[in-house]
Enzyme design. Structure first.
Site, mmCIF file in Angstrom:
data_model
loop_
_atom_site.group_PDB
_atom_site.id
_atom_site.type_symbol
_atom_site.label_atom_id
_atom_site.label_comp_id
_atom_site.label_asym_id
_atom_site.label_seq_id
_atom_site.Cartn_x
_atom_site.Cartn_y
_atom_site.Cartn_z
ATOM 1 N N LYS A 170 0.827 -1.210 0.000
ATOM 2 C CA LYS A 170 0.000 0.000 0.000
ATOM 3 C C LYS A 170 0.861 1.259 0.000
ATOM 4 C CE LYS A 170 -2.158 -1.150 3.800
ATOM 5 N NZ LYS A 170 -1.523 -2.455 4.041
ATOM 6 N N SER A 191 -19.219 -16.262 10.611
ATOM 7 C CA SER A 191 -18.956 -17.034 9.397
ATOM 8 C C SER A 191 -18.498 -18.458 9.656
ATOM 9 C CB SER A 191 -17.915 -16.308 8.533
ATOM 10 O OG SER A 191 -16.694 -16.191 9.238
ATOM 11 N N LYS A 220 -10.254 -15.139 2.264
ATOM 12 C CA LYS A 220 -10.471 -16.511 2.711
ATOM 13 C C LYS A 220 -10.067 -17.524 1.639
ATOM 14 C CE LYS A 220 -14.200 -15.239 5.886
ATOM 15 N NZ LYS A 220 -15.626 -15.345 6.206
#
Length: 810
Positions: free
Chosen positions: A369, A686, A729
Site C-alpha cells: 500500500k 462465518s 479466505k
C-alpha cells in the site's frame, strides 16, 4: 416672448465663405483664435478679408477628415468677423474671430476654390419679462458656476464677473457653454437650441454633470494625496528611526534583515489575504525590540508564511503510456488500482482544473500500500509526502497549535507541504485506522475538512490561521481494516481493497523485486547467488504464511546474508539456492499444510476466517461424551461465535430424524466444541456452518473431508447466509492446500471481483442450506433414523448427488 430684430443692426450678406472648423463650436459674442492650415480654408479667409471680413464658421463632424463634404458639416453655425490675421512661417494662418450671430446653411453655392454657402440667419426670441422661473434658473446657473470654480474648474475672473452681471438667458447660456469645455456633440446641440430658456436648462444639466465629475475627481485626488502623505511620513519616520539606531550602534543588521524579509514576502506570491497579514505582522516585528519575547515568535511565524508553497507546484506528467509502464515496473498485478490512477491522469489531461481524489487503500500488511503511493507520485511527476497516523491522539497534530502557546508549530499537513516545497504533491496518510482520540481532541474529526474536496480549498491551520488551498493535493490513505475509520471520514474517501497474493504472484514478485533488492542491500551481486523457482515456492509455502510479502522478503534476506558471509570469507563461486538446500539456510520448515499432517477425521471441520492481516484457515473440533447433557465451548470465542455454535446444535436437535439420532440424544451426552489456537480471540458468524458440520460429524461418526473448507453463517432453519472477506479466505485456503471451498449461495456474485487465475486454482461450491453443505463436506451422507434402526452395524454407502446438489463454480 416675441420675435424682433436685434438692437444692433447687423448687415449680413446671404452668401458667405464657409470655414469648416474642427474640435470647437463657436458661439455668438465669442472671441477665439483659430489656426487655418488647409488650402481651401486659407482661400476662404483671404476672400473674406478682401471684402467685409465676414465668414461663416461651421463645425465638421469628423475632426480627422481633411476634405469634408457638405454632408460632413453641421448645418447650424455662427457668422463671425475676422478681427486679426497673422501668417505663420510654416504657411499656416492664425486668425482671431468674434461670433456675431447664428445662421443655418440652406445651400452650398460653390465648392471651388472654397465653399460658398447661402445662409438663413436665426433670430432668437427675446425675453420681454423676467419670470420667477427664469430668475430661479439664472440664480441656479450662477451658483453652479461658483461651485465648479471652487472645485478647481479653470474659468477666468473676467468671465466670472461678466456672468455675475449678465441677465439675458440666451447670452448667459452661450457664454457658459463656451467656457466649460463641452464635447463637440454637446456644444453643437446647445447651439441648435433656439429657445433661450430651453438652452439654459440644458446648460444646467451639463453643469450638474460637471459638478459630479469634479467632486469625484476631488475625492480621488484627496485620497491619493492622503496616501502619499502617509507614505512620505512613514518613510521619514523610518529614516529617523534608522538614524537613531545607527547612533546607538544597533540594528544595521536588523534593518537589513527586515528588508530581506519584506522582499521574501513579496517573492512568495501569497494570496492577497495572506500577504496582507504577513506585512501587518512584519510591521509589528519592525517596531519591537529584538530581545522582546514575542519577537522570536513573530519571526518564526513569518518564516513559515514565506516558506510555504503558496504558488509553487510541479507540472503533472500526463503521459498515460509512460505512467502505465512505471506502475508495471514498480508493482506486479494490482490492476484495479493501476486502472484508477490512469483514469485520474486521463481526466486531468482533458480537464485542467479538477479536485484531487481521496483514495484509501485497505488491505493486510505487506501487500504494497505504501510503496504504491510512491509509484503513483513517480508516474505523475509529483513529489511524494508521507505521514504516519498510527497512535496520533492529539487534534493539534493535524491542525497545529495556536501561536500563543510556547513552542507552537503548524500541523503535520502544513509541515509536510513546507518540506515538500510543492502545493500539489501525492500526500500519503499512513495507517489511518490507527488514529485514536482522548481529552486533547479527535484527530479523525480534523481530517474531515482536509479530506473533503468541497472544503479543503480553504483549509485553515491553527498556527498559520490563514486559508491554504489543498484542493490540488492528491491524498492517499492506507488502512489494514476500514471498520475503525469513522463513517463520516470513510464517506469522503474512495475505498480500494487490496487482498493478499497467491503463491504464483508471490513467486513472480520475489523474482522481479524482492531478490534483486535483497542482493543489493546485502552487498553481493547476481553473479554470486541465484534462487530456483522450487526454492522460492518452498520458502513461500513452508516458511511463511501471510497475505503480504514482508516475512517472505525477510527470509530471502536471511539467505542473502549467509551467502554474503561466505563471499566475505573468500568464496567466489556462484551459490545456487534449491528446494533441497533451503533447510540448510533457514532451518526446518516453520509451517506444514494441515492436509499433509492429517487424514479425514471425525468431528474436525475446516473453516475459513478473515483477520486484519489476511485470511486464515480455522479448524473446529467437536467431540461427544457420555454425561448429563450440555454444550461446552472453548478456544476464547466471542459472543457471536458462541451463538453460532448454539444455533447449529439447536438446528441438529430439530432434525434428529434426518441425522439418525434419537430424540433425547442430548440428555445423555455432553458435547465439547473447541477451536485451536486458544490464546487468540476469535469472533464472527462465518464459522456457523463449520461448527454445524463438525457437530454432525461427531454425532453421526462420519468423517469430514480434509480437502474441503467452508465459510458461512447458519440460521436455526439451516439456511446459509452470506459473509465478507471472500477473496482473503480463498487465498488462505489456497495457501493451505485446500482444493474445494463451500461458500453461501448469495456470495456467488462476489466471484466476479476475484481474478480468474485464482478461480482456476480451486473448486468453489455454493450452498443455500446446511443439507447441501453436509453432502459435500462429509465422506458420506448421514443415515436417516429408519436406516439406523434397521442396519445399525453397517454403514450406508455414499448417496449419489441429486438434482438439487450444490452448484459448482470453477
Amino acid at each position: 416672448m416675441e420675435n424682433h430684430q436685434d438692437k444692433e443692426d447687423l448687415k449680413i450678406p446671404d452668401i458667405l465663405p464657409l470655414l469648416p472648423v474642427r474640435d470647437v463650436v463657436v458661439y455668438p459674442y465669442m472671441i477665439i483664435p483659430l489656426f487655418v492650415g488647409r488650402e481651401i480654408s486659407i482661400s476662404a479667409v483671404d476672400w473674406a478679408l478682401s471684402r467685409d471680413r465676414l465668414i461663416f464658421l461651421a463645425t465638421q463632424k469628423d475632426i480627422a477628415d481633411e476634405e469634408p463634404s457638405p454632408d460632413e458639416i453641421y448645418p447650424v453655425g455662427t457668422v463671425a468677423m475676422i478681427m486679426r490675421m497673422l501668417k505663420l512661417p510654416d504657411g499656416r494662418v492664425k486668425i482671431l474671430v468674434q461670433g456675431l450671430a447664428k445662421a443655418r446653411i440652406t445651400e452650398f453655392v460653390e465648392s471651388k476654390p472654397f465653399f460658398s454657402v447661402r445662409i438663413d440667419r436665426i433670430i432668437e426670441p427675446v425675453v420681454v419679462e423676467t419670470t420667477l422661473e427664469t430668475e430661479a434658473f439664472l440664480r441656479t446657473i450662477k451658483e453652479q458656476i461658483t461651485k465648479i470654480t471652487s472645485l478647481g474648474k479653470s474659468i477666468s475672473s473676467e468671465v466670472t464677473v461678466i456672468l455675475e452681471n449678465m441677465q439675458d438667458p440666451g447670452s448667459l447660456a452661450d457664454l457658459i457653454a463656451s467656457n466649460i469645455g463641452l464635447k463637440v456633440e454637446e456644444a453643437q446641440k446647445l447651439l441648435e437650441i433656439i429657445d433661450p430658456i430651453e438652452r439654459l436648462k440644458k446648460v444646467s444639466e451639463y453643469l450638474n454633470k460637471e459638478i459630479e465629475l469634479l467632486s469625484m475627481q476631488a475625492r480621488i485626488q484627496s485620497a491619493a494625496k492622503e496616501e502619499m502623505g502617509k507614505t512620505q511620513r512613514d518613510y521619514f519616520l523610518r529614516e529617523q528611526l534608522r538614524a537613531i539606531q545607527q547612533e546607538l550602534g544597533e540594528a544595521d543588521a536588523r534593518s537589513e534583515e527586515m528588508t530581506d524579509l519584506r522582499k521574501a514576502i513579496e517573492d512568495a506570491k501569497m494570496p492577497a489575504t495572506a500577504e496582507k497579514e504577513a506585512l501587518k505582522q512584519l510591521g509589528r516585528l519592525e517596531q519591537m525590540h529584538p530581545d522582546a519575547a514575542e519577537s522570536n515568535m513573530l519571526r518564526t511565524y513569518l518564516d513559515w508564511l514565506v516558506e510555504l508553497p503558496w504558488s509553487k507546484s510541479t507540472k503533472d506528467v500526463l503521459d498515460i503510456k509512460r505512467a502505465r509502464t512505471i506502475l508495471d515496473e514498480d508493482h506486479y498485478y494490482l490492476e484495479k488500482i493501476k486502472d484508477r490512477i490512469l483514469e485520474f491522469l486521463a481526466v486531468r489531461k482533458l480537464k485542467k482544473k479538477m479536485k484531487g481524489p481521496i483514495l484509501c487503500f485497505v488491505g493486510p500488511p505487506g501487500v504494497g500500500k505504501t510503496s504504491l503511493g510512491k509509484s503513483i507520485a513517480r508516474a505523475m511527476g509529483r513529489k511524494f509526502l508521507r505521514i504516519s497516523l498510527g497512535g496520533v491522539r492529539d487534534e493539534a497534530e493535524m491542525r497545529g497549535h495556536r501561536r500563543t502557546y510556547v513552542g507552537a508549530l503548524p500541523g503535520r499537513i502544513i509541515q509536510g507541504l513546507k518540506q515538500g516545497g510543492s502545493n500539489n504533491p501525492v500526500f500519503m496518510l499512513d495507517e489511518i485506522d490507527k488514529l485514536g482520540s482522548d481529552f486533547r481532541g479527535d484527530p479523525s474529526s480534523a481530517l474531515l475538512e482536509i479530506l473533503d474536496p468541497e472544503q479543503n480549498h480553504a483549509f485553515s491551520d491553527h498556527y498559520i490561521n490563514l486559508p491554504f488551498n489543498l484542493s490540488n493535493v492528491m491524498f492517499i490513505a492506507t488502512a489494514n481494516q476500514i471498520d475503525p475509520v469513522p463513517s463520516a471520514l470513510r464517506d469522503r474517501m474512495e475505498v480500494i481493497r487490496l487482498s493478499g497474493y497467491t503463491e504464483e504472484e508471490k513467486l513472480e514478485i520475489s523474482k522481479r523485486y524482492l531478490i534483486p533488492r535483497q542482493i543489493t542491500e546485502n552487498g553481493i551481486s547476481e553473479d554470486l547467488v541465484s534462487f530456483s523457482d522450487e526454492a522460492l515456492k518452498t520458502i513461500i509455502s513452508k516458511y511463511t504464511r501471510e497475505a503480504g510479502l514482508r516475512n517472505l522478503e525477510r527470509e530471502i534476506g536471511s539467505i542473502c546474508r549467509k551467502v554474503a558471509r561466505k563471499v566475505a570469507e573468500g568464496k567466489k563461486t556462484r551459490t545456487v539456492i534449491t528446494a533441497a538446500t533451503i533447510a540448510k539456510y533457514l532451518g526446518p520448515p516453520k509451517f506444514l499444510r494441515e492436509m499433509e499432517m492429517e487424514s479425514n477425521e471425525i468431528g474436525v471441520a475446516t473453516g475459513l476466517a478473515w483477520t486484519p492481516v489476511g485470511g486464515e484457515v480455522l479448524f473446529v473440533e467437536a467431540t461427544v461424551m457420555k454425561g448429563k447433557g450440555g454444550l461446552t465451548l472453548t478456544g476464547q470465542l466471542g459472543d457471536v461465535m458462541k451463538e453460532s455454535a448454539q444455533a447449529a446444535l439447536s438446528f441438529i436437535r430439530s432434525k434428529t430424524g434426518e441425522f439418525g439420532l434419537s430424540d433425547d440424544f442430548f440428555t445423555n451426552l455432553e458435547i465439547h466444541v473447541h477451536v485451536p489456537a486458544g490464546a487468540i480471540p476469535k469472533d464472527g458468524p462465518s464459522a456457523g456452518i463449520t461448527m454445524a458440520t463438525a457437530l454432525v460429524s461427531a454425532l453421526t461418526k462420519i468423517a469430514v473431508r480434509r480437502d474441503v473448507a467452508m465459510t458461512g453463517e447458519i440460521t436455526l432453519r439451516g439456511r446459509v447466509l452470506p459473509i465478507g472477506g471472500l477473496k482473503e479466505k480463498m487465498l488462505a485456503a489456497i495457501r493451505a492446500g485446500i482444493t474445494t471451498i463451500i461458500i453461501p449461495e448469495q456470495n456467488r456474485k462476489d466471484l466476479d471481483e476475484i481474478p480468474k487465475h485464482i478461480l482456476k486454482k480451486i473448486k468453489i461450491v455454493s450452498a443455500a442450506n446446511i443439507d447441501e453443505v453436509l453432502k459435500l463436506a462429509l465422506e458420506k451422507s448421514p443415515p436417516s433414523a429408519t436406516t439406523a434402526r434397521n442396519t445399525p452395524s453397517k454403514p450406508k454407502a455414499p448417496a449419489r448427488r441429486a438434482a438439487s446438489s450444490p452448484k459448482v463454480a470453477s
